[in-house]
Design a protein around this motif. Structure first.
Motif, PDB file in Angstrom:
ATOM      1  N   ARG A  53       0.823  -1.217   0.000  1.00  0.00           N
ATOM      2  CA  ARG A  53       0.000   0.000   0.000  1.00  0.00           C
ATOM      3  C   ARG A  53       0.854   1.264   0.000  1.00  0.00           C
ATOM      4  N   SER A  54       2.039   1.165  -0.600  1.00  0.00           N
ATOM      5  CA  SER A  54       2.954   2.313  -0.603  1.00  0.00           C
ATOM      6  C   SER A  54       2.704   3.190  -1.830  1.00  0.00           C
ATOM      7  N   THR A  55       3.480   4.267  -1.936  1.00  0.00           N
ATOM      8  CA  THR A  55       3.378   5.153  -3.111  1.00  0.00           C
ATOM      9  C   THR A  55       4.131   4.568  -4.307  1.00  0.00           C
ATOM     10  N   LYS A  56       4.798   3.431  -4.106  1.00  0.00           N
ATOM     11  CA  LYS A  56       5.501   2.684  -5.151  1.00  0.00           C
ATOM     12  C   LYS A  56       6.728   3.444  -5.667  1.00  0.00           C
ATOM     13  N   LEU A  57       7.307   4.288  -4.824  1.00  0.00           N
ATOM     14  CA  LEU A  57       8.518   4.997  -5.234  1.00  0.00           C
ATOM     15  C   LEU A  57       9.739   4.335  -4.617  1.00  0.00           C
ATOM     16  N   VAL A  58      10.783   4.224  -5.420  1.00  0.00           N
ATOM     17  CA  VAL A  58      12.068   3.755  -4.916  1.00  0.00           C
ATOM     18  C   VAL A  58      12.896   5.017  -4.837  1.00  0.00           C
ATOM     19  N   HIS A  59      13.033   5.546  -3.630  1.00  0.00           N
ATOM     20  CA  HIS A  59      13.569   6.908  -3.559  1.00  0.00           C
ATOM     21  C   HIS A  59      14.421   7.158  -2.318  1.00  0.00           C
ATOM     22  N   GLY A  60      15.229   8.225  -2.431  1.00  0.00           N
ATOM     23  CA  GLY A  60      16.007   8.642  -1.260  1.00  0.00           C
ATOM     24  C   GLY A  60      15.139   9.501  -0.361  1.00  0.00           C
ATOM     25  N   GLY A  61      14.107  10.120  -0.922  1.00  0.00           N
ATOM     26  CA  GLY A  61      13.222  10.982  -0.144  1.00  0.00           C
ATOM     27  C   GLY A  61      13.637  12.438  -0.245  1.00  0.00           C
ATOM     28  N   VAL A  62      13.072  13.134  -1.221  1.00  0.00           N
ATOM     29  CA  VAL A  62      13.435  14.541  -1.440  1.00  0.00           C
ATOM     30  C   VAL A  62      13.114  15.368  -0.188  1.00  0.00           C
ATOM     31  N   ARG A  63      11.985  15.079   0.443  1.00  0.00           N
ATOM     32  CA  ARG A  63      11.589  15.859   1.620  1.00  0.00           C
ATOM     33  C   ARG A  63      12.536  15.650   2.797  1.00  0.00           C
ATOM     34  N   TYR A  64      13.053  14.412   2.919  1.00  0.00           N
ATOM     35  CA  TYR A  64      13.970  14.157   4.042  1.00  0.00           C
ATOM     36  C   TYR A  64      15.261  14.948   3.850  1.00  0.00           C
ATOM     37  N   LEU A  65      15.639  15.134   2.573  1.00  0.00           N
ATOM     38  CA  LEU A  65      16.855  15.903   2.297  1.00  0.00           C
ATOM     39  C   LEU A  65      16.665  17.349   2.768  1.00  0.00           C
ATOM     40  N   GLU A  66      15.478  17.885   2.484  1.00  0.00           N
ATOM     41  CA  GLU A  66      15.199  19.259   2.916  1.00  0.00           C
ATOM     42  C   GLU A  66      15.312  19.355   4.445  1.00  0.00           C
ATOM     43  N   MET A  67      14.738  18.352   5.127  1.00  0.00           N
ATOM     44  CA  MET A  67      14.794  18.367   6.602  1.00  0.00           C
ATOM     45  C   MET A  67      16.239  18.243   7.076  1.00  0.00           C
ATOM     46  N   ILE A  87      18.925  19.259   5.672  1.00  0.00           N
ATOM     47  CA  ILE A  87      19.683  20.507   5.509  1.00  0.00           C
ATOM     48  C   ILE A  87      19.176  21.584   6.461  1.00  0.00           C
ATOM     49  N   LYS A  88      17.863  21.731   6.520  1.00  0.00           N
ATOM     50  CA  LYS A  88      17.299  22.786   7.373  1.00  0.00           C
ATOM     51  C   LYS A  88      17.671  22.578   8.835  1.00  0.00           C
ATOM     52  N   ARG A  89      17.693  21.296   9.244  1.00  0.00           N
ATOM     53  CA  ARG A  89      17.939  21.043  10.679  1.00  0.00           C
ATOM     54  C   ARG A  89      19.336  20.520  10.951  1.00  0.00           C
ATOM     55  N   LEU A  90      20.179  20.527   9.907  1.00  0.00           N
ATOM     56  CA  LEU A  90      21.535  19.956  10.013  1.00  0.00           C
ATOM     57  C   LEU A  90      21.463  18.583  10.700  1.00  0.00           C
ATOM     58  N   ASP A  91      20.573  17.750  10.189  1.00  0.00           N
ATOM     59  CA  ASP A  91      20.290  16.473  10.828  1.00  0.00           C
ATOM     60  C   ASP A  91      20.991  15.340  10.077  1.00  0.00           C
ATOM     61  N   ARG A  92      21.988  14.752  10.742  1.00  0.00           N
ATOM     62  CA  ARG A  92      22.798  13.723  10.087  1.00  0.00           C
ATOM     63  C   ARG A  92      21.996  12.438   9.822  1.00  0.00           C
ATOM     64  N   THR A  93      21.066  12.112  10.723  1.00  0.00           N
ATOM     65  CA  THR A  93      20.270  10.884  10.521  1.00  0.00           C
ATOM     66  C   THR A  93      19.485  10.990   9.217  1.00  0.00           C
ATOM     67  N   GLN A  94      18.849  12.139   9.038  1.00  0.00           N
ATOM     68  CA  GLN A  94      18.047  12.330   7.820  1.00  0.00           C
ATOM     69  C   GLN A  94      18.945  12.298   6.574  1.00  0.00           C
ATOM     70  N   TYR A  95      20.131  12.924   6.706  1.00  0.00           N
ATOM     71  CA  TYR A  95      21.065  12.984   5.582  1.00  0.00           C
ATOM     72  C   TYR A  95      21.490  11.557   5.185  1.00  0.00           C
ATOM     73  N   ASN A  96      21.867  10.750   6.192  1.00  0.00           N
ATOM     74  CA  ASN A  96      22.288   9.371   5.906  1.00  0.00           C
ATOM     75  C   ASN A  96      21.150   8.555   5.320  1.00  0.00           C
ATOM     76  N   LEU A  97      19.948   8.863   5.781  1.00  0.00           N
ATOM     77  CA  LEU A  97      18.760   8.164   5.292  1.00  0.00           C
ATOM     78  C   LEU A  97      18.588   8.388   3.782  1.00  0.00           C
ATOM     79  N   VAL A  98      18.794   9.629   3.373  1.00  0.00           N
ATOM     80  CA  VAL A  98      18.653   9.949   1.953  1.00  0.00           C
ATOM     81  C   VAL A  98      19.769   9.265   1.159  1.00  0.00           C
ATOM     82  N   LYS A  99      20.988   9.348   1.676  1.00  0.00           N
ATOM     83  CA  LYS A  99      22.137   8.759   0.973  1.00  0.00           C
ATOM     84  C   LYS A  99      21.957   7.226   0.832  1.00  0.00           C
TER      85      LYS A  99
END
Ligand SMILES: Cc1cc2nc3c(=O)[nH]c(=O)nc-3n(C[C@H](O)[C@H](O)[C@H](O)COP(=O)(O)OP(=O)(O)OC[C@H]3O[C@@H](n4cnc5c(N)ncnc54)[C@H](O)[C@@H]3O)c2cc1C
Length: 537
Positions: A56-70, A72-84
């Motif tokens: 029941r997902s959106t069927k995207l295989v993605h790094g997550g564009v929105r997580y990248l924004e978070m 950078i905005k919050r200098l959050d390494r967890t989110q950055y690694n998640l995208v990578k």
């Protein structure tokens, strides 16, 4: 293996190295990883494979564009690694299951010039983070090109767009393909088998008491280690181990609606980076239809969450803001709701802000729980889970993890032009050949052969799904119920509920022949599937 053989192998006295509870992305990936390392592996799923969140997902295989924004905005390494990690895994998935996943161009429409450098810089960074696993560079597109690529887009006030690339896949078929691949690596996998309780000896978990939901029989599965991969239900399994344990997950529901193909161009998706309430919205071509999602609401944990009227209204309201076409509820062909397993952070009020990363936890009695993450990173989650299991349960795998270069069933000897081969060798219609090619990959000729032997009719005149698939998925993909075929193996009900309802009788007739069902069993299947269509898939 027949179901009887599977169940008898689950019952055996000699313990498994690992018993995995849960047949979604996480559990199926874990079973494949463990079996491919030579560990004796069993998996049980209380409903069908991927019947939980994973179909029941959106069927995207993605790094997550929105997580990248978070990030950078919050200098959050967890989110950055998640995208990578997500971008790396996106590349691996596209390579190992080319029949089930594809590259998808997406347009982000921009209605203010100020947004153009901001969004473009973000998407460029997304490309850079993908490194060698990149699948195409982002670029700014003119208003004219944006409208050419996505003609339904609201033209008034449109300034420009940014074009970028992500992956798209068939989540339900991906899960069953992980299961069949795990089976070829020696795993024993059973759907419709539920874990009822955990079995302990001297305070340590040595297996689970389970029930076959089809026959009602109960028995024990013994294992050196038990992996709890129950998605939104991980806390219910943890409570079988320690009744008073604190929950680690919260659930949030996300719905999708499916419309006719006229609402989306065949090869380009639309990504709205920020709706009025700050959420991301996708309008995507998927299997010849338009897939639109999603919402994000705190939710109760249930097997079949129902899409709420407010959630449907939310999506319709937002689409009409970005579309020059009028859309009403009558245009909806299917809708479904999924539960995001989100790691619990008691301080966060907004579920959209909880990190989608995964955690692994081992209890005092040895229950290994893996939770969180997303579909795209299932392989890495599985690798981490099995690495932990090997240490925790003192197992001796024959090999290191190699799932990053393990082609899944259907990807061996895969050729891009496989649909043309099917047309040439089996005289199939173009849409049927394309559908079989993208569902079964190099296994598609087996299905086409069944079609040649008399099962070549479409299950519904508007769809490329054919009778032969029913026999194939019963024989080779453990489809046990009509809904297994109609919702997840063929995805017909996810696309068009009415068509699936009309096809049900023929599906049940073919299954009855394959599985020697009597009339009461056929009636039970009719009733069960009708209930799924009326309530929630
Ligand atoms: C709306 C939405 C959109 C999403 N879109 C994307 C996307 O585009 N891309 C992406 O990468 N990720 C996406 N995700 C995230 C992704 O779908 C999930 O992270 C992933 O599917 C979770 O898989 P899972 O195996 O952990 O859970 P599940 O798929 O829920 O699997 C857990 C399984 O455990 C079974 N189970 C529970 N209890 C028992 C028991 N007692 N005995 C046996 N079995 C049991 C359940 O029946 C279930 O099938 C999305 C999620 C949602 C909700």
């Amino acid at each position: 293996m027949t179901r009887k053989q599977v169940l008898s192998r689950l019952r055996q006295d000699d313990p498994y190295d690992l018993l995995v509870i849960g047949g979604g992305a996480t559990g199926c990936g874990t079973a494949l990883d463990a079996a491919s390392r030579g560990l004796k592996t069993a998996l049980i799923e209380k409903n069908d494979f991927s019947e939980g969140t994973s179909s029941r997902s959106t069927k995207l295989v993605h790094g997550g564009v929105r997580y990248l924004e978070m990030a950078i905005k919050r200098l959050d390494r967890t989110q950055y690694n998640l995208v990578k990690d997500g971008l790396y895994e996106r590349g691996v998935l596209l390579k190992n299951a080319p029949h089930l996943a594809n590259r998808l161009p997406l347009v982000t429409p921009l209605y203010s010039w100020l947004e153009v450098p901001y969004i473009f810089a973000g998407l460029k960074l997304y490309d850079i983070l993908a490194g060698k696993m990149g699948i195409g560079g982002s670029r700014i597109v003119s208003r004219k090109e944006a409208l050419k690529r996505f003609p339904m887009l609201k033209s008034e006030g449109l300034k420009a767009g940014v074009l970028y690339y992500d992956g798209q896949f068939n989540d339900a078929r991906m899960a069953v393909t992980l299961v069949t691949t795990a089976g070829r690596q020696g795993a024993v996998t059973a759907n419709h088998v539920e874990a009822l309780s955990l079995v302990k000896e001297d305070g340590q978990i040595t297996g689970a008491q389970v029930r076959d939901k089809i026959s009602g029989e109960e028995f024990m599965v013994r294992a050196r280690g038990v992996v709890n991969a129950a998605g939104p239900f991980v806390d219910s399994i943890r409570r079988m181990d320690e009744p008073d344990v604190e929950p680690i997950l919260k659930a949030s529901s996300g719905i999708h609606i499916v419309l006719d193909k006229r609402f989306v161009p065949p090869e380009t998706g639309l990504m709205i980076p920020k709706t009025e309430d700050g959420r991301v919205l996708f309008i995507l071509p998927w299997q010849g239809h338009a897939l639109i999602g999603t919402t994000d609401e705190p939710a109760e944990i249930t097997d079949h969450p129902r899409p709420k009227e407010e959630e449907v209204a939310y999506l319709l309201r937002h689409i009409s803001k970005y579309f020059d076409l009028e859309i009403t509820e009558k245009d909806i062909k299917s809708t479904w709701s999924g539960l995001r397993p989100l790691l619990h952070d008691p301080k966060a009020a907004d579920t959209a802000r909880l990190a989608r990363d995964h955690i692994i936890q081992v209890s005092g009695s040895g229950l290994l729980t893996i939770a969180g993450g997303k579909w795209t990173t299932y392989r890495k989650m599985a690798q981490d889970a099995v690495d932990h299991a090997v240490k925790t349960f003192n197992l001796s795998p024959a090999a290191e993890c190699f799932t990053d270069h393990l082609p899944l069933v259907g990807a061996e000897d895969y050729r891009e032009d496989g649909d043309q081969v099917l047309i040439r060798d089996f005289n199939l219609a173009e849409d049927v050949a394309s559908h079989l090619h993208h569902s079964y990959g190099s296994e598609a000729p087996k299905v086409a052969e069944l079609a040649r032997q008399g099962l070549g009719e479409r299950l519904h005149p508007d769809h490329p799904v054919i009778e032969a698939e029913v026999a194939h998925v019963v024989r080779f993909e453990q489809a046990e119920r009509a809904a297994d075929v109609l919702v997840r193996r063929t995805t017909l009900a996810l696309l068009d509920k009415e068509a699936a309802g009309m096809a049900a009788e023929r599906v049940i007739a073919i299954m009855a022949k394959e599985l020697s069902w009597d009339e009461p069993r056929c009636q039970a299947e009719r009733d069960l599937f009708a209930e799924r269509l009326q309530t929630a898939l």
